[in-house]
Design a protein around this motif. Structure first.
Motif, PDB file in Angstrom:
ATOM      1  N   VAL A 195      22.113 -35.021  18.132  1.00  0.00           N
ATOM      2  CA  VAL A 195      21.403 -35.446  16.929  1.00  0.00           C
ATOM      3  C   VAL A 195      22.376 -35.559  15.737  1.00  0.00           C
ATOM      4  O   VAL A 195      22.090 -36.272  14.771  1.00  0.00           O
ATOM      5  CB  VAL A 195      20.197 -34.499  16.691  1.00  0.00           C
ATOM      6  CG1 VAL A 195      20.591 -33.203  16.059  1.00  0.00           C
ATOM      7  CG2 VAL A 195      19.094 -35.195  15.934  1.00  0.00           C
ATOM      8  N   CYS A 225      23.127 -39.031  14.604  1.00  0.00           N
ATOM      9  CA  CYS A 225      22.145 -39.716  13.740  1.00  0.00           C
ATOM     10  C   CYS A 225      22.455 -39.443  12.273  1.00  0.00           C
ATOM     11  O   CYS A 225      22.294 -40.321  11.429  1.00  0.00           O
ATOM     12  CB  CYS A 225      20.729 -39.260  14.053  1.00  0.00           C
ATOM     13  SG  CYS A 225      20.298 -39.500  15.767  1.00  0.00           S
ATOM     14  N   GLY A 234      16.553 -33.172  22.956  1.00  0.00           N
ATOM     15  CA  GLY A 234      17.227 -34.415  22.547  1.00  0.00           C
ATOM     16  C   GLY A 234      18.553 -34.031  21.920  1.00  0.00           C
ATOM     17  O   GLY A 234      18.599 -33.594  20.772  1.00  0.00           O
ATOM     18  N   GLU A 241      15.097 -31.247  19.020  1.00  0.00           N
ATOM     19  CA  GLU A 241      16.336 -32.035  18.967  1.00  0.00           C
ATOM     20  C   GLU A 241      17.459 -31.079  18.591  1.00  0.00           C
ATOM     21  O   GLU A 241      17.244 -30.162  17.788  1.00  0.00           O
ATOM     22  CB  GLU A 241      16.207 -33.157  17.937  1.00  0.00           C
ATOM     23  CG  GLU A 241      15.269 -34.247  18.421  1.00  0.00           C
ATOM     24  CD  GLU A 241      15.214 -35.464  17.518  1.00  0.00           C
ATOM     25  OE1 GLU A 241      14.851 -36.538  18.011  1.00  0.00           O
ATOM     26  OE2 GLU A 241      15.513 -35.330  16.306  1.00  0.00           O
ATOM     27  N   VAL A 284      19.930 -38.518  22.332  1.00  0.00           N
ATOM     28  CA  VAL A 284      19.088 -39.311  21.416  1.00  0.00           C
ATOM     29  C   VAL A 284      19.655 -40.704  21.151  1.00  0.00           C
ATOM     30  O   VAL A 284      18.949 -41.579  20.666  1.00  0.00           O
ATOM     31  CB  VAL A 284      18.830 -38.582  20.058  1.00  0.00           C
ATOM     32  CG1 VAL A 284      18.014 -37.323  20.249  1.00  0.00           C
ATOM     33  CG2 VAL A 284      20.122 -38.320  19.299  1.00  0.00           C
ATOM     34  N   THR A 306      12.180 -39.293  17.212  1.00  0.00           N
ATOM     35  CA  THR A 306      11.656 -37.937  17.364  1.00  0.00           C
ATOM     36  C   THR A 306      10.181 -38.001  17.772  1.00  0.00           C
ATOM     37  O   THR A 306       9.740 -37.260  18.662  1.00  0.00           O
ATOM     38  CB  THR A 306      11.789 -37.165  16.031  1.00  0.00           C
ATOM     39  OG1 THR A 306      13.141 -37.275  15.599  1.00  0.00           O
ATOM     40  CG2 THR A 306      11.410 -35.706  16.185  1.00  0.00           C
ATOM     41  N   ARG A 354      20.682 -44.091  16.942  1.00  0.00           N
ATOM     42  CA  ARG A 354      19.563 -43.440  17.604  1.00  0.00           C
ATOM     43  C   ARG A 354      18.777 -44.475  18.392  1.00  0.00           C
ATOM     44  O   ARG A 354      18.449 -45.544  17.874  1.00  0.00           O
ATOM     45  CB  ARG A 354      18.675 -42.781  16.552  1.00  0.00           C
ATOM     46  CG  ARG A 354      17.480 -42.049  17.138  1.00  0.00           C
ATOM     47  CD  ARG A 354      16.533 -41.610  16.050  1.00  0.00           C
ATOM     48  NE  ARG A 354      16.875 -40.344  15.456  1.00  0.00           N
ATOM     49  CZ  ARG A 354      16.490 -39.154  15.941  1.00  0.00           C
ATOM     50  NH1 ARG A 354      15.800 -39.072  17.049  1.00  0.00           N
ATOM     51  NH2 ARG A 354      16.817 -38.050  15.315  1.00  0.00           N
TER      52      ARG A 354
END
Ligand code: GDP
Length: 185
Positions: free
Chosen positions: A126, A129, A123, A161, A93, A145, A141
């Protein structure tokens, strides 16, 4: 789940750019651990795990194959795809490039794999993020999404994700795909 036999054996392949976390997802699935600095020359090739699919009342034996470094040579052969029921198509991501490249990985899958194969777009990373939000990460990121979800819908892919680091959604990605496969059987 000692002593429990399985109802189905499902072969999964894990594709995507080098560095997106394919080996890490496999290690997380089978070993419940995360290596911050895995040795790239010791790519995990294969992992197996029993999972329960409560919706179907079934136990599935997952047999997962990682590309183990060969992705940079694009030398993935037909034999790698043979017999695969599921595919994790992984991007990072925090890497737009890896998301763009997922399109060509999907083209590869569509060219070589069974047309009925279930593919889930994952993804990964995460967790970075969340760190970005708290100011402790220097990675940001690069793929929203919504954008990934929209592309997945358009291509008929499942989507989640996940984080191999925290373990978030790793089992769920395999479960979601397995559930879809069982629906087709
Ligand atoms: P592969 O080449 O696709 O198999 O990627 P690896 O599993 O070798 O991972 C590449 C790098 O990303 C390694 O340094 C991993 O520790 C790191 N990594 C993998 N998954 C995650 C994740 O979910 N979060 C974070 N923060 N790092 C990850």
């Amino acid at each position: 789940m000692a002593g429990i036999t399985w109802h189905y054996v499902l072969k999964f392949i894990i594709t995507g750019d080098a560095g997106v976390g394919k080996s890490s997802l496999l290690v997380r699935l089978t070993d419940q651990r995360f290596l911050a600095n895995p040795d790239p020359t010791l790519g995990v090739e294969f992992g197996s795990k029993l999972i329960e699919i409560p919706e179907e009342g079934k136990v599935v034996k997952l047999q997962c194959w990682d590309t183990a470094g060969t992705e940079s040579f694009r030398s993935i052969t037909r034999s790698y795809y043979r017999g695969a029921a599921g595919c994790l198509l992984v991007y990072d991501v925090t890497s737009r490039k890896s998301f763009i490249n997922a399109k060509s990985w999907l083209a590869d899958v569509r060219e070589h794999a069974d047309p009925h194969l279930t593919c889930i777009l994952v993804g990964n990373k995460v967790d970075l993020c969340d760190e970005e939000a708290s100011g402790s990460s220097n990675r940001r990121r690069e793929v929203s999404t919504d954008e990934a979800d929209e592309w997945a819908r358009k291509e008929g892919l499942l989507f989640l994700e996940a984080s191999a680091k925290s373990g978030n959604n790793v089992d769920s990605a395999f479960e979601k795909a397995s559930c879809d496969i069982l629906h087709k059987i």
